[in-house]
Design a protein around this motif. Structure first.
Motif, PDB file in Angstrom:
ATOM      1  N   ASN A   1       7.282  14.144 -39.244  1.00  0.00           N
ATOM      2  CA  ASN A   1       8.372  15.094 -38.988  1.00  0.00           C
ATOM      3  C   ASN A   1       8.219  16.262 -39.950  1.00  0.00           C
ATOM      4  OD1 ASN A   1      10.164  13.353 -37.107  1.00  0.00           O
ATOM      5  ND2 ASN A   1       9.717  12.030 -38.834  1.00  0.00           N
TER       6      ASN A   1
ATOM      7  N   GLU B   1      14.268  21.292 -34.564  1.00  0.00           N
ATOM      8  CA  GLU B   1      14.818  20.048 -35.102  1.00  0.00           C
ATOM      9  C   GLU B   1      15.601  20.359 -36.369  1.00  0.00           C
ATOM     10  OE1 GLU B   1      14.426  17.097 -33.588  1.00  0.00           O
ATOM     11  OE2 GLU B   1      12.833  17.636 -32.189  1.00  0.00           O
TER      12      GLU B   1
ATOM     13  N   ASN C   1      19.017  15.303 -36.104  1.00  0.00           N
ATOM     14  CA  ASN C   1      18.478  14.027 -36.573  1.00  0.00           C
ATOM     15  C   ASN C   1      19.181  13.608 -37.856  1.00  0.00           C
ATOM     16  OD1 ASN C   1      15.667  13.718 -34.990  1.00  0.00           O
ATOM     17  ND2 ASN C   1      16.030  15.872 -35.461  1.00  0.00           N
TER      18      ASN C   1
END
Length: 169
Positions: free
Chosen positions: A70, A97, A3
């Protein structure tokens, strides 16, 4: 999943180029408002071409909303104030992630955010009198190093065949 997080990006051309990079590298893009442009901006459209339709983009009202949504994964902050050389960063292949955070073009990541994450803050080496590199270049450099370390998972190292029929002869 990799990301890219842009904190209050200001320049549409940079964000457009980053959209193209995120699409090509199969990365999600997170934009934290306020943005210095609208998605109708002609410069943004010219830079991202039609890749915006193939890029997973989420926009947040502020940094707190981003962090609230997140919470799990590895967070890496890129800043001129980073205490470590970015080549020292070890990206966790096992992380569900990985978030690469970049600040706005004029001032970077706010010190209030960065001060709580100095162990995860990295600087791209450059001349001592150079304040920073272009944001889209920093994103490409940081993303590529992360992808290299995790093995370019899901990316092709072969020439794109569409339009390259001459390669097959």
């Amino acid at each position: 999943m990799l990301n890219v997080v842009l904190y209050e990006p200001e320049i549409p051309q940079n964000t457009g180029n980053i959209i193209r990079t995120c699409m090509a590298f199969n990365m999600r893009l997170h934009l934290i408002e306020p943005l210095g442009f609208s998605f109708d901006d002609k410069y943004l459209k010219r830079a991202h071409m039609d890749y915006v339709n193939e890029c997973d983009i989420t926009i947040y009202k502020n940094y707190d909303e981003f962090k609230e949504k997140n919470q799990k994964g590895q967070f890496v902050y890129f800043s001129r104030y980073g205490l470590h050389n970015f080549s020292e960063c070890v990206f966790n292949k096992e992380a569900e992630e990985i978030y690469l955070l970049f600040g706005k073009e004029s001032t970077g990541i706010p010190k209030e955010i960065l001060s709580g994450h100095l162990d995860e803050a990295f600087r791209l080496p450059m001349r001592a009198d150079a304040r920073s590199l272009n944001l889209s270049n920093c994103v490409a450099i940081g993303s590529y190093e992360c992808l290299r370390q995790i093995g370019f998972d899901g990316l092709s190292d072969k020439e794109v065949i569409k339009g390259a029929d001459w390669l097959l002869k």
